[in-house]
Design a protein around this motif. Sequence first.
Motif, PDB file in Angstrom:
ATOM      1  N   MET A   1       0.822  -1.211   0.000  1.00 56.78           N
ATOM      2  CA  MET A   1       0.000   0.000   0.000  1.00 56.78           C
ATOM      3  C   MET A   1       0.859   1.266   0.000  1.00 56.78           C
ATOM      4  O   MET A   1       0.527   2.259  -0.656  1.00 56.78           O
ATOM      5  N   LEU A   2       1.959   1.230   0.754  1.00 58.23           N
ATOM      6  CA  LEU A   2       2.841   2.386   0.828  1.00 58.23           C
ATOM      7  C   LEU A   2       3.401   2.741  -0.547  1.00 58.23           C
ATOM      8  O   LEU A   2       3.501   3.926  -0.907  1.00 58.23           O
ATOM      9  N   LEU A   3       3.745   1.701  -1.320  1.00 60.81           N
ATOM     10  CA  LEU A   3       4.266   1.932  -2.665  1.00 60.81           C
ATOM     11  C   LEU A   3       3.209   2.577  -3.554  1.00 60.81           C
ATOM     12  O   LEU A   3       3.509   3.482  -4.342  1.00 60.81           O
ATOM     13  N   ALA A   4       1.947   2.128  -3.431  1.00 65.75           N
ATOM     14  CA  ALA A   4       0.859   2.691  -4.234  1.00 65.75           C
ATOM     15  C   ALA A   4       0.637   4.156  -3.892  1.00 65.75           C
ATOM     16  O   ALA A   4       0.432   4.996  -4.781  1.00 65.75           O
ATOM     17  N   ILE A   5       0.678   4.488  -2.597  1.00 62.36           N
ATOM     18  CA  ILE A   5       0.490   5.876  -2.168  1.00 62.36           C
ATOM     19  C   ILE A   5       1.631   6.750  -2.677  1.00 62.36           C
ATOM     20  O   ILE A   5       1.412   7.865  -3.168  1.00 62.36           O
ATOM     21  N   LEU A   6       2.858   6.232  -2.553  1.00 65.20           N
ATOM     22  CA  LEU A   6       4.020   6.989  -3.015  1.00 65.20           C
ATOM     23  C   LEU A   6       3.964   7.219  -4.521  1.00 65.20           C
ATOM     24  O   LEU A   6       4.238   8.329  -5.009  1.00 65.20           O
TER      25      LEU A   6
ATOM     26  N   LEU B   1       1.285   7.286  -6.365  1.00 65.39           N
ATOM     27  CA  LEU B   1       0.200   8.235  -6.625  1.00 65.39           C
ATOM     28  C   LEU B   1       0.674   9.665  -6.422  1.00 65.39           C
ATOM     29  O   LEU B   1       0.413  10.546  -7.246  1.00 65.39           O
ATOM     30  N   LEU B   2       1.388   9.911  -5.331  1.00 62.51           N
ATOM     31  CA  LEU B   2       1.872  11.260  -5.043  1.00 62.51           C
ATOM     32  C   LEU B   2       2.896  11.718  -6.075  1.00 62.51           C
ATOM     33  O   LEU B   2       2.855  12.865  -6.547  1.00 62.51           O
ATOM     34  N   VAL B   3       3.815  10.816  -6.427  1.00 64.31           N
ATOM     35  CA  VAL B   3       4.814  11.151  -7.446  1.00 64.31           C
ATOM     36  C   VAL B   3       4.140  11.426  -8.782  1.00 64.31           C
ATOM     37  O   VAL B   3       4.478  12.396  -9.487  1.00 64.31           O
ATOM     38  N   GLY B   4       3.184  10.576  -9.150  1.00 63.48           N
ATOM     39  CA  GLY B   4       2.459  10.778 -10.399  1.00 63.48           C
ATOM     40  C   GLY B   4       1.734  12.106 -10.433  1.00 63.48           C
ATOM     41  O   GLY B   4       1.711  12.794 -11.462  1.00 63.48           O
TER      42      GLY B   4
ATOM     43  N   LEU C   1      -0.406   8.097 -11.933  1.00 57.40           N
ATOM     44  CA  LEU C   1      -1.485   8.511 -11.035  1.00 57.40           C
ATOM     45  C   LEU C   1      -2.670   7.562 -11.116  1.00 57.40           C
ATOM     46  O   LEU C   1      -3.179   7.090 -10.092  1.00 57.40           O
ATOM     47  N   VAL C   2      -3.105   7.259 -12.316  1.00 61.46           N
ATOM     48  CA  VAL C   2      -4.287   6.413 -12.487  1.00 61.46           C
ATOM     49  C   VAL C   2      -4.005   4.972 -12.071  1.00 61.46           C
ATOM     50  O   VAL C   2      -4.815   4.355 -11.370  1.00 61.46           O
ATOM     51  N   GLU C   3      -2.860   4.437 -12.488  1.00 56.91           N
ATOM     52  CA  GLU C   3      -2.544   3.053 -12.122  1.00 56.91           C
ATOM     53  C   GLU C   3      -2.451   2.878 -10.609  1.00 56.91           C
ATOM     54  O   GLU C   3      -2.963   1.900 -10.050  1.00 56.91           O
ATOM     55  N   SER C   4      -1.819   3.817  -9.932  1.00 51.11           N
ATOM     56  CA  SER C   4      -1.700   3.716  -8.473  1.00 51.11           C
ATOM     57  C   SER C   4      -3.041   3.932  -7.798  1.00 51.11           C
ATOM     58  O   SER C   4      -3.337   3.312  -6.761  1.00 51.11           O
ATOM     59  N   ALA C   5      -3.891   4.793  -8.364  1.00 45.56           N
ATOM     60  CA  ALA C   5      -5.219   5.019  -7.794  1.00 45.56           C
ATOM     61  C   ALA C   5      -6.076   3.757  -7.890  1.00 45.56           C
ATOM     62  O   ALA C   5      -6.808   3.418  -6.956  1.00 45.56           O
ATOM     63  N   ILE C   6      -5.987   3.066  -9.029  1.00 44.08           N
ATOM     64  CA  ILE C   6      -6.727   1.811  -9.193  1.00 44.08           C
ATOM     65  C   ILE C   6      -6.244   0.772  -8.181  1.00 44.08           C
ATOM     66  O   ILE C   6      -7.050   0.096  -7.524  1.00 44.08           O
TER      67      ILE C   6
END
Length: 324
Positions: A1-6, A8-11, A198-203
Amino acid sequence: MLLAILTLLVGLVVLIVGGELLVRGAVRVAERAGMSQMLIGLTIVGFGTSSPELVASIEAALAGSPGIAWGNIAGSNLANSLLILGVASIIFPLAVLRGQLWRDGGLALIITAALWYIANNGGITVAIGFGFLAIMGVYLGYVYWAEKKYHITDTAVHEKAEALELADTHLHMDQPIWRSVLVLFAGIALIILGGKWLVESAIDLARMIGMSEAVIGLTVIAIGTSLPELVTSVIAAYKKASAVALGNILGSNIFNLLLIGGITAIVSPGSIPVEISSFSLPLLVAASILLLILAATGRKITRWEGAVLLIVYLGQLLYSLTAI
């Protein structure tokens, strides 16, 4: 989850930076090509400043996640009408020009109400998408004609360009054309890359925490992609350019609905998620009506009225995150 949040923020950061570079480079190239300031404001500035929302929605639609796409559109307009307008009004009460209010605010209200009706009666079709783009073209044509023939400069698109100039003092720096072209292409590359991340991490994040993609679009992505509008409107309010601050918000709403909504409908026709059609769109209609009432009664949006808008936004945000 931490990787997805990171991710998303970077994106999100890459997407916003790319949008800024895209506008800077495109405006400078257009100036060197001899385009008038009016045409630059109508086309490059208007389209360019909406590029974060546009790319995020298109990426989501192509990825088979229309909830994120439409959530981003509705959420961005809610952020514009409640969050950004509220913050800007608290900084400095926003005076309202009657023509700007009824023409641009009225158009945004009509399109929002139409989208709400469509969402509950058969859903979005490709034809509706082209219809939205046609309306956008007619609107831009009207603005160009009115400004050129009657010198009407209180339109939302014109104020959107003015807001960008107020916020970015380096927009018209004299630099070699090759550098402007390089900045332009760098911006395009970054918004594509940032939108994808952004979209891939949001999904991925939505699946991990069990939240619908529509809610992710309504909240995290919508707020993130609206940050440039927040900055420009706050700077305009701080400089007491209230008409510019309001016009920037109305212009963003129109571009989000007609341009981004139209392209999203063409790329991914179908139903709009119930979270958006049953709650966010009617709330956006109510917010648009409230804006017209507040502005029409006092000819300005006062600090306490701005505080009310901000409270309403925070309330709907809390409801979206907990109840939907």
